[in-house]
Write an enzyme that holds these catalytic residues in place. Structure first.
Site, short mmCIF file in Angstrom:
data_model
loop_
_atom_site.label_atom_id
_atom_site.label_comp_id
_atom_site.label_asym_id
_atom_site.label_seq_id
_atom_site.Cartn_x
_atom_site.Cartn_y
_atom_site.Cartn_z
N LYS A 44 50.90 44.06 47.43
CA LYS A 44 51.11 42.60 47.37
C LYS A 44 51.07 42.09 48.81
CE LYS A 44 52.33 38.44 46.23
NZ LYS A 44 51.36 37.56 45.52
N GLY A 71 53.60 32.09 44.54
CA GLY A 71 54.20 31.59 45.78
C GLY A 71 54.54 32.68 46.79
N CYS A 130 45.56 32.35 49.98
CA CYS A 130 46.61 32.15 48.97
C CYS A 130 46.65 30.67 48.59
CB CYS A 130 47.97 32.57 49.50
SG CYS A 130 49.25 32.31 48.24
N ASN A 193 39.52 35.70 45.79
CA ASN A 193 40.89 35.45 45.35
C ASN A 193 40.81 34.61 44.08
OD1 ASN A 193 43.74 34.95 45.36
ND2 ASN A 193 43.72 35.20 47.58
C1 LIG Z 1 49.31 35.86 48.41
C2 LIG Z 1 49.43 34.82 47.60
C3 LIG Z 1 48.63 34.68 46.41
C4 LIG Z 1 49.21 34.35 45.21
C5 LIG Z 1 50.65 34.05 45.07
O1 LIG Z 1 51.51 34.84 45.53
O2 LIG Z 1 50.93 32.98 44.49
N1 LIG Z 1 48.47 34.19 44.09
C6 LIG Z 1 47.10 34.36 44.11
O3 LIG Z 1 46.42 34.21 43.08
N2 LIG Z 1 46.51 34.70 45.27
C7 LIG Z 1 47.21 34.88 46.43
O4 LIG Z 1 46.58 35.19 47.47
#
Ligand SMILES: C=Cc1c(C(=O)O)[nH]c(=O)[nH]c1=O
Length: 310
Positions: A44, A71, A130, A193
């Protein structure tokens, strides 16, 4: 049962891995990925300090995919560096990925300085995309900022670095971003992403709480956009910059198509979220059957060899 691949001198026993963010926040989740048929895992996205993330419910699936506005919840960089050191000690010949980002530009340099000073020897992914940090834009949609960040990062960073990109939808944007990326010694780019700020409605209400229901879209519904981004950057980037294809992988045919578009590794998100780590074995089996039927011995027999119409 595996289809090996590599990125530079990093060899992977299988070309499949998780998409960052799915089943990879905690060490026990990473252990399940490590023990699966996936060739590697990516953490993550880590920030310097641990983060709670957005209020729940923040991840939901729907008929054709998933929506999330997590988030950036994560355990903080030290947690992942320690976890990766433990996994690496247990499997010295395996290569892992660490995803990082920060919400302020100066902190991006700080977190990468900490990674540079660490013993981590795998690949580092700088997440520039993100879509769900409230009040923060997706960095890679700002070309000038992206160029400035990469310029300063490569003034001190010597480990293998890739970037996670959002989807682009216009050839001029593919051109502009590729011109920037080609100027730096990147190991790879990871396309894509989630498709930022979609909206899923059930009856008369949104399905996630944060951001009035707006969230990143993943899964089957984004495959065609993901394939287009993989191939557009494959066409434009120096061959030294590998591509990880992420987005819309539901079966072996989708894996095959990501590789056909130019991907060396393929990331799986929503399908992993829905099916669990067993998806890697079934995706591999399906990919191997397609390769056998077509007489392809290895990924390099068909990687990037998408046919156009004359
Ligand atoms: C690192 C945050 C990301 C998140 C998140 O943690 O909301 N969700 C995504 O689909 N892509 C991201 O890059």
């Amino acid at each position: 049962m595996a289809v090996p691949s590599q990125i530079h001198h990093f060899h992977f026993s299988n070309c499949l891995m998780n998409a960052s963010g799915v089943s990879c926040e905690r060490k026990e989740e990473l252990a399940a990925l490590d023990d699966s048929a996936a060739g590697t895992f990516i953490t993550k996205t880590a920030t310097l300090e641990a983060r709670e993330g957005n209020p729940q419910p923040r991840v939901e699936t729907f008929a054709l995919g998933s929506i999330n506005s997590s988030g950036l919840p994560n355990q903080g960089l030290p947690y992942y560096l320690q976890a990766l050191a433990d996994f690496q000690a247990a499997k010295p010949d395996k290569t892992y990925f660490l995803s990082v980002t920060e919400l302020e530009e100066e902190k991006i340099y700080k977190i990468l300085e900490e990674v540079e000073a660490s013993d981590f020897k795998g690949l580092v992914e700088l997440n520039l995309s993100c879509p769900n940090v409230i009040g923060k834009p997706q960095i890679a949609y700002d070309f000038e900022t992206t160029d400035r960040i990469l310029k300063r990062v490569f003034s001190f960073f010597t480990k293998s670095l890739g970037v996670k990109l959002p989807p682009f939808f216009d050839p001029s944007h593919f051109d502009q971003m590729a011109d920037i990326l080609n100027a730096y010694p990147l190991a790879y780019v990871n396309c894509i992403n989630s498709v930022g700020n979609g909206l899923v409605i059930h009856d008369e209400q949104v399905v996630i709480k944060p951001k009035q229901g707006f969230g990143g879209i993943g899964g089957e519904t984004i495959k065609e956009t993901a394939l287009a981004n993989v191939h557009a950057f494959y066409q434009r980037l120096r061959p030294e910059i590998a591509i990880i294809g992420t987005g819309g992988v539901c079966d072996g045919r989708d894996v095959f198509e990501h590789i056909l578009c130019g991907a060396s590794m393929v990331g799986v998100g929503t399908t992993l979220y829905e099916e669990g780590e067993g998806c890697f074995a079934s995706l591999t089996e399906e990919l191997e059957a397609i390769m056998k039927e077509k007489g392809y011995q290895s990924i390099e027999d068909f990687r990037g060899k998408l046919k156009y119409m004359d």
